[in-house]
Design an enzyme around this catalytic site. Structure first.
Site, PDB file in Angstrom:
ATOM      1  N   ARG A   1       0.835  -1.196   0.000  1.00 23.22           N
ATOM      2  CA  ARG A   1       0.000   0.000   0.000  1.00 23.22           C
ATOM      3  C   ARG A   1       0.874   1.251   0.000  1.00 23.22           C
ATOM      4  O   ARG A   1       1.997   1.244   0.485  1.00 23.22           O
ATOM      5  CB  ARG A   1      -0.920   0.027   1.222  1.00 23.22           C
ATOM      6  CG  ARG A   1      -2.145  -0.866   1.072  1.00 23.22           C
ATOM      7  CD  ARG A   1      -3.081  -0.765   2.255  1.00 23.22           C
ATOM      8  NE  ARG A   1      -2.498  -1.309   3.453  1.00 23.22           N
ATOM      9  CZ  ARG A   1      -1.958  -0.602   4.424  1.00 23.22           C
ATOM     10  NH1 ARG A   1      -1.946   0.736   4.368  1.00 23.22           N
ATOM     11  NH2 ARG A   1      -1.438  -1.194   5.477  1.00 23.22           N
TER      12      ARG A   1
ATOM     13  N   TYR B   1      -1.497  -3.427  -6.839  1.00 21.08           N
ATOM     14  CA  TYR B   1      -1.347  -4.130  -5.560  1.00 21.08           C
ATOM     15  C   TYR B   1      -2.642  -4.117  -4.736  1.00 21.08           C
ATOM     16  O   TYR B   1      -3.317  -3.077  -4.652  1.00 21.08           O
ATOM     17  CB  TYR B   1      -0.202  -3.512  -4.729  1.00 21.08           C
ATOM     18  CG  TYR B   1      -0.211  -4.073  -3.319  1.00 21.08           C
ATOM     19  CD1 TYR B   1       0.267  -5.357  -3.072  1.00 21.08           C
ATOM     20  CD2 TYR B   1      -0.799  -3.371  -2.270  1.00 21.08           C
ATOM     21  CE1 TYR B   1       0.185  -5.912  -1.807  1.00 21.08           C
ATOM     22  CE2 TYR B   1      -0.883  -3.914  -1.002  1.00 21.08           C
ATOM     23  CZ  TYR B   1      -0.393  -5.189  -0.780  1.00 21.08           C
ATOM     24  OH  TYR B   1      -0.498  -5.738   0.471  1.00 21.08           O
TER      25      TYR B   1
ATOM     26  N   GLY C   1      -4.272  -3.685  -1.596  1.00 21.60           N
ATOM     27  CA  GLY C   1      -4.964  -2.595  -0.920  1.00 21.60           C
ATOM     28  C   GLY C   1      -5.137  -1.348  -1.780  1.00 21.60           C
ATOM     29  O   GLY C   1      -6.001  -0.522  -1.515  1.00 21.60           O
TER      30      GLY C   1
ATOM     31  N   LYS D   1      -9.859  -2.287   1.301  1.00 19.76           N
ATOM     32  CA  LYS D   1      -9.592  -1.148   2.195  1.00 19.76           C
ATOM     33  C   LYS D   1     -10.336   0.109   1.751  1.00 19.76           C
ATOM     34  O   LYS D   1     -10.839   0.875   2.580  1.00 19.76           O
ATOM     35  CB  LYS D   1      -8.100  -0.861   2.260  1.00 19.76           C
ATOM     36  CG  LYS D   1      -7.246  -2.058   2.586  1.00 19.76           C
ATOM     37  CD  LYS D   1      -7.547  -2.625   3.946  1.00 19.76           C
ATOM     38  CE  LYS D   1      -6.574  -3.768   4.227  1.00 19.76           C
ATOM     39  NZ  LYS D   1      -6.641  -4.259   5.580  1.00 19.76           N
TER      40      LYS D   1
ATOM     41  N   HIS E   1     -11.084  -2.414  11.153  1.00 20.51           N
ATOM     42  CA  HIS E   1      -9.986  -3.260  10.669  1.00 20.51           C
ATOM     43  C   HIS E   1      -9.802  -4.412  11.665  1.00 20.51           C
ATOM     44  O   HIS E   1      -8.828  -4.448  12.407  1.00 20.51           O
ATOM     45  CB  HIS E   1      -8.718  -2.391  10.579  1.00 20.51           C
ATOM     46  CG  HIS E   1      -7.603  -3.024   9.822  1.00 20.51           C
ATOM     47  ND1 HIS E   1      -6.281  -2.682  10.029  1.00 20.51           N
ATOM     48  CD2 HIS E   1      -7.584  -3.965   8.851  1.00 20.51           C
ATOM     49  CE1 HIS E   1      -5.517  -3.378   9.218  1.00 20.51           C
ATOM     50  NE2 HIS E   1      -6.271  -4.162   8.497  1.00 20.51           N
TER      51      HIS E   1
ATOM     52  N   SER F   1      -1.912  -3.959   9.945  1.00 21.63           N
ATOM     53  CA  SER F   1      -1.583  -4.897   8.874  1.00 21.63           C
ATOM     54  C   SER F   1      -0.333  -5.695   9.228  1.00 21.63           C
ATOM     55  O   SER F   1       0.620  -5.155   9.792  1.00 21.63           O
ATOM     56  CB  SER F   1      -1.326  -4.132   7.576  1.00 21.63           C
ATOM     57  OG  SER F   1      -2.452  -3.374   7.233  1.00 21.63           O
TER      58      SER F   1
ATOM     59  N   CYS G   1       0.221  -8.025  11.413  1.00 22.18           N
ATOM     60  CA  CYS G   1       0.489  -8.246  12.845  1.00 22.18           C
ATOM     61  C   CYS G   1      -0.207  -9.513  13.332  1.00 22.18           C
ATOM     62  O   CYS G   1      -0.420  -9.688  14.531  1.00 22.18           O
ATOM     63  CB  CYS G   1       0.020  -7.055  13.671  1.00 22.18           C
ATOM     64  SG  CYS G   1       1.083  -5.621  13.494  1.00 22.18           S
TER      65      CYS G   1
ATOM     66  N   ASP H   1      -9.901  -9.806   8.471  1.00 20.61           N
ATOM     67  CA  ASP H   1      -9.332  -8.468   8.225  1.00 20.61           C
ATOM     68  C   ASP H   1     -10.294  -7.322   8.511  1.00 20.61           C
ATOM     69  O   ASP H   1      -9.863  -6.280   8.980  1.00 20.61           O
ATOM     70  CB  ASP H   1      -8.862  -8.388   6.766  1.00 20.61           C
ATOM     71  CG  ASP H   1      -7.945  -7.199   6.501  1.00 20.61           C
ATOM     72  OD1 ASP H   1      -7.102  -6.894   7.362  1.00 20.61           O
ATOM     73  OD2 ASP H   1      -8.083  -6.564   5.445  1.00 20.61           O
TER      74      ASP H   1
ATOM     75  N   ARG I   1       1.751 -12.301  -0.885  1.00 18.77           N
ATOM     76  CA  ARG I   1       0.381 -12.538  -0.412  1.00 18.77           C
ATOM     77  C   ARG I   1      -0.239 -13.779  -1.039  1.00 18.77           C
ATOM     78  O   ARG I   1       0.139 -14.182  -2.136  1.00 18.77           O
ATOM     79  CB  ARG I   1      -0.490 -11.327  -0.784  1.00 18.77           C
ATOM     80  CG  ARG I   1      -0.068 -10.023  -0.110  1.00 18.77           C
ATOM     81  CD  ARG I   1      -0.760  -9.855   1.207  1.00 18.77           C
ATOM     82  NE  ARG I   1      -0.219  -8.773   2.018  1.00 18.77           N
ATOM     83  CZ  ARG I   1      -0.841  -8.311   3.098  1.00 18.77           C
ATOM     84  NH1 ARG I   1      -1.992  -8.815   3.482  1.00 18.77           N
ATOM     85  NH2 ARG I   1      -0.288  -7.354   3.827  1.00 18.77           N
TER      86      ARG I   1
END
Ligand code: SAT
Ligand code: MN
Length: 590
Positions: free
Chosen positions: A80, A208, A210, A217, A237, A259, A261, A286, A375
């Site tokens: 992002r 990409y 996000g 998002k 979130h 993000s 984590c 998410d 990802r």
């Protein structure tokens, strides 16, 4: 009975409002062709074949990874771009100091110039989608226009996309308009613009996740947070996880973490063998849309239909569910490859990478083989722990909310807020070390209130007030917790084993909800005493537990000073209640 294909009305005729918009975008962007997405498996197969034929996708080893593909993004387009992400409201104050702002007219003019003629040699895809179960009154719809078949493939997995969504839009007559082009993939010509007042998104120059999967998002957090404020709900979130106790009771938790984590890991947690009888069910990994229910509780849906998760670190020890889930029908982005075309990433117990994420011969001197923000995109239905209630139209009732950051010090393993109002301060105080999910320096501690710093579509001051207002309307507000799985000792070693063992902390919360376990008061909230945590079978040094549950008054006094300075930036938008709560904590610290 299935409807025969020839009797179906063309998608382009279902909604006049959508068709008009598509026509205006077509005039602006000049595509070679326009393709409306039905959302069928056949369509996904056709797009996959197209990308394979163009060499943009690589089929992975069909024996070990059936139905899986690898996509390599442009090397400068892997995360992002918060510095290029804008909230474009008429008044700058509405965007707040937490967002980059641009005047809507200026932003539209700028984007129009970028979009003009940008699809000349390309196909324009129209993706109608629904965020949330198609039959849920809590769901919201949108349409993404894109010139990237890779984005279409992702959206088909991540959302309920296609005819049924467009049929709902035709009835509801309202939808979020998301216009996306990969442009030239030039970071100098890249913008992610949001127009919450117009329910519109314009994204240019990145493919990409996000930045480009606009349902995620851009819609489900930035635009939805704005809609949620107007309609008295919360777009957060947060993962949503169901925990079934050995007694057979299921409690749902909604947990906010920044993000990369560990939201996906927590949502799919596998209970350790020493906690028999517990079962874990994933509702979402998410995003949570939380609505006050008639019963005074908060009810949550996951607006997404798939997972766009971080690959590195996924292995049978950290997340066996995810490890199994991504072995079939998964789209990988920016992982490495073995000699026999299996995907490879850091943290795998076996395999040897021969090509790195850019497709070059792997050379450790050039950094990791898989990009740290590589990802997987996979349907939620592939998740072995997918909750049978994940698609319930009314959502699931939330027993507790959890905020967490990645902090080597200060924040203890877990604490419970005094009440909702204090919990809002706890959420607003969240701080976390930055990760590879966004372009920029990694490992720097920054404020990330409610894990929404990159995603709140309006002024944080107003957002916190909205949180207070929602709580005041709840007859049965859930308790609020803060956790930190990432606390380290003086040598930098993690004090807590994390992953499946996190269940020990979550079970304390659930037992708290049922009034079955105690806690000790502290200046910052209630902490478990060592005897309140189920640590049976856990190999943890007693001094580690002491350090994990320690509240250092000196560090916390410093934290309060920093927090007051941070909150002060929101000026008259900052709710006085938060300052009052801060004062109470400060007083208790002595
Ligand atoms: O790239 S995404 O924004 O979709 C993932 C994340 O950063 O949380
Ligand atoms: Mn996220």
């Amino acid at each position: 009975m299935a409807t025969a294909a020839h009797t179906l009305q063309p998608l382009s005729q279902l909604s006049a409002a959508v068709s008009e918009w598509v026509n205006s975008v077509r005039e602006l962007t000049q595509p070679r062709a326009v393709r409306w997405c039905e959302g069928t498996d056949a369509e996904a197969r056709e797009l996959t074949a197209l990308l394979l034929s163009r060499g943009e996708l690589t089929a992975l080893n069909p024996e070990f990874f059936p139905g899986c593909h690898l996509y390599r993004s442009a090397p400068n387009d892997v995360a992002r771009v918060e510095h290029l992400t804008y909230i474009c409201t008429r008044s700058q104050e509405d965007a707040g100091p937490n967002n980059h702002w641009m005047d809507p007219q200026q932003a539209h003019a700028r984007m129009r110039e970028l979009f003009r003629g940008c699809m000349r040699e390309r196909t324009l895809y129209v993706i109608p989608y629904c965020m949330g179960p198609l039959d849920s009154p809590l769901s919201r719809c949108g349409v993404e226009i894109t010139d990237s078949p890779y984005v279409v493939l992702n959206m088909l997995i991540m959302t309920r996309a296609g005819r049924a969504a467009l049929e709902r839009i035709a009835i509801e007559r309202t939808f979020v308009r998301g216009l996306h082009s990969i442009g030239e993939l030039d970071p100098e010509r890249r913008f992610i613009m949001h127009f919450p007042e117009e329910l519109a998104i314009e994204s240019y120059g990145s493919g990409y996740g996000g930045n480009a999967l606009l349902g995620k998002k851009c819609h489900a957090l930035r635009i939805a947070s704005w809609q949620a404020r107007k309609e008295s709900w919360l777009a957060e979130h947060m993962l949503i996880v169901g925990l079934q106790s050995p007694r057979g009771e299921t409690h749902y938790l909604a947990c906010a973490f920044p993000s990369a984590c560990g939201k996906t890991n927590l949502a799919m947690l596998i209970p350790p063998a020493s906690l028999p009888g517990w079962r874990v069910f994933t509702v979402g990994d998410d995003i949570a849309w939380l609505h006050p229910g008639a019963d005074g509780r908060l009810w949550a849906i996951n607006p997404e239909a798939g997972y766009f998760g971080v690959v590195p670190g996924t292995n049978p020890q950290t997340n066996r569910n995810a490890y199994e889930m991504i072995r079939r029908d998964t789209l990988f982005t920016n992982v490495a490859l073995t000699a026999d075309s299996q995907p490879w990433w850091e943290g795998l117990p076996s395999g040897v990478p021969v090509l790195d994420w850019q497709g070059r011969p792997y050379d450790p001197a050039r950094g990791p083989a898989a990009h740290p923000n590589s990802r997987f995109t996979v349907s939620a239905r592939r998740n072995p722990s997918y909750s049978p209630h994940a698609e319930d139209a009314r959502g699931v009732p939330i027993s507790a909310l959890v905020f967490g950051g990645r902090r080597r010090e200060v924040a203890p393993l877990v604490y419970e807020a005094r009440d909702w109002q204090h919990g809002v301060l706890v959420g607003a105080s969240l701080a976390s070390e930055t990760t590879a999910a966004a372009v920029g320096q990694v490992g720097v501690t920054r404020r990330d209130p409610m894990a929404m710093q990159p995603f709140c579509g309006y002024n944080f001051g107003d957002y916190w007030q909205h949180w207070l207002d929602v709580g005041a309307r709840l007859a049965r507000p859930p308790p609020i917790y803060h956790v930190n799985w990432f606390r380290r000792d003086a040598n930098g070693k993690f004090l807590w084993p994390g992953y499946g063992e996190n269940l020990r902390v979550l079970t304390w919360m659930i037992e708290r909800c049922a009034g079955r376990v105690g806690a000790a008061e502290s200046a910052i909230g209630r902490l478990p005493r060592p005897e309140d945590l189920n640590l049976r079978g856990l190999d943890l040094e007693p001094q580690a537990l002491g350090a994990l549950l320690a509240v250092d008054p000196a560090l916390w006094r410093k934290e309060i000073v920093e927090l007051r300075e941070y909150l002060g930036r929101y000026g008259k938008h900052l709710p006085a209640a938060l300052l009052a709560e801060l004062g109470i904590t400060e007083q208790r610290l002595g």
